[in-house]
Design an enzyme around this catalytic site. Structure first.
Site, mmCIF file in Angstrom:
data_model
loop_
_atom_site.group_PDB
_atom_site.id
_atom_site.type_symbol
_atom_site.label_atom_id
_atom_site.label_comp_id
_atom_site.label_asym_id
_atom_site.label_seq_id
_atom_site.Cartn_x
_atom_site.Cartn_y
_atom_site.Cartn_z
ATOM 1 N N GLU A 1 -7.418 -6.579 14.806
ATOM 2 C CA GLU A 1 -8.543 -5.643 14.883
ATOM 3 C C GLU A 1 -9.839 -6.327 15.317
ATOM 4 O O GLU A 1 -10.606 -5.770 16.119
ATOM 5 C CB GLU A 1 -8.744 -4.948 13.532
ATOM 6 N N HIS B 1 -4.796 1.286 1.757
ATOM 7 C CA HIS B 1 -4.694 2.229 2.872
ATOM 8 C C HIS B 1 -5.299 3.585 2.520
ATOM 9 O O HIS B 1 -5.075 4.561 3.229
ATOM 10 C CB HIS B 1 -3.227 2.434 3.276
#
Length: 369
Positions: free
Chosen positions: A92, A161
């Site tokens: 990322e 998450h």
């Protein structure tokens, strides 16, 4: 995409593009002509914006060959090719930095995170490189980039998450933060985000991708675009105002249905835009209903609800007939066990109880304690 930059620079042409208008005329979109899922709305918005502007491109993990982890980018690789739909490694920080650099040169990247939780790996690029560059360059470097992906709780995916980042990114000057609920929201706000000259964090919800909503002919028009910074009154009412965003809008509407059966008329506001926040619509509603319930799935401390409460106290305190009620997620990392997970996120019954307390139709929490 780098080839486009080199060609323009070689020709002595600035690679910075002219920005198309972000906002279409404000209209009421009520005449539904078909049903559309949020997934389809996002996909069609990306498709149309890529077709209209060759500087728009997509990048992220599995956005191409796999058609997107949630199939939001389905069919776009075949249509636009690997130069505009870029599969990235699982890094990322790396691909977000590349995206911000491309935006510096006038391209319009749409960076997908498999979950916004993973944007923490790239938060330096999002905040220090993207959000601050326009200001620090005295307006010479607009950074037109969208960071999008599922935000908040899904189902059984654990604490790493399930975090809602609306309050995190909503606190940063230089960013715009959007959180769609319906297919109309998803389509109109994503188009606005891509066209906007500033960096936009676009917070979707995994559990909403498969939900269908009615959409009108106006919404399906390729020129359709929603204004950033404007909330939508999903349901009008006169007894209590309920503010919510993303998935919590649906829960609030269900709560309003239950409250109506008990004689309480709730006005439900879909925030749509977290930053800028539509304080005018919220305060106007509170001055009419004299009561406020804020709903969010993020943590309660320093949350969106806290900001809304402050705005109402500053601007409309004299209109309040009851203490403001805040409904938020539990102040703990998200549990994995299904029964504990349900207890950690707001439910319809929580909103109903809060609205009743605000309307003095039940025993206050302090009295119960």
């Amino acid at each position: 995409m780098l080839g486009i930059i080199r060609q323009k620079m070689a020709a002595g042409v600035s690679p910075v593009m002219r920005i198309r208008p972000v906002v279409s005329a404000l209209r009421s979109y009520s005449s539904a002509v078909k049903e559309m899922t949020v997934r389809e709305a996002l996909n069609s918005a990306l498709d149309e914006e890529m077709s209209a502007d060759p500087k728009v491109f997509l990048m992220g993990e599995e956005v191409g060959e796999y058609q997107g982890a949630y199939k939001i980018t389905k069919g776009l690789l075949d249509k636009y090719g690997p130069e505009r739909v870029l599969d990235t490694p699982i890094t990322e920080a790396g691909f977000t930095g590349i995206g911000v650099g491309a935006a510096y040169y006038g391209l319009k990247p749409v960076v997908e995170f498999m979950t916004i939780n993973f944007s923490l790996q790239a938060i330096d690029h999002i905040i220090n490189s993207a959000a601050k560059s326009n200001y620090m360059s005295a307006g010479q470097i607009p950074v037109s980039i969208v960071f999008r992906g599922p935000n908040g709780a899904a189902a059984g995916v654990g604490a790493q998450h399930s975090h809602c980042f609306a309050a995190w990114y909503g606190s940063v000057p230089g960013l715009k933060v959007l959180a769609p609920y319906s297919s109309e929201d998803a389509r109109g706000l994503l188009k606005a985000a891509i066209r906007d000259p500033d960096p936009v964090v676009f917070l979707e919800n995994e559990l909403l991708y498969g939900e269908s909503f009615p959409v009108s002919a106006e919404v399906l028009d390729s020129s359709f675009c929603l204004p950033i910074g404007k909330a939508k009154i999903e349901r009008e009412g006169k007894d209590v105002t309920i503010t919510a965003f993303s998935k919590m809008v649906g829960l609030s509407l269900k709560a309003a249905d239950i409250l109506a059966k008990e004689g309480i008329s709730a006005e439900v506001i879909n925030l749509r835009s977290i930053r800028p926040l539509d304080r005018a619509t919220i305060n106007t509603s509170v001055r009419k209903t004299n009561r406020l319930v804020t709903v969010e799935e993020g943590f309660p401390q320093h949350g969106i609800g806290a900001e809304i409460c402050t705005s109402v106290v500053e601007e409309s305190f004299g209109y309040l007939d009851a203490p403001v009620e805040r409904i938020a997620g539990a102040d703990v990392p998200m549990p994995y066990a299904a029964n504990l997970e349900r207890m950690a996120v707001p439910q319809v019954e929580d909103i109903v109880r809060a609205a009743k307390r605000a309307c003095y139709r039940s025993v206050p929490m302090a009295a119960v304690a």
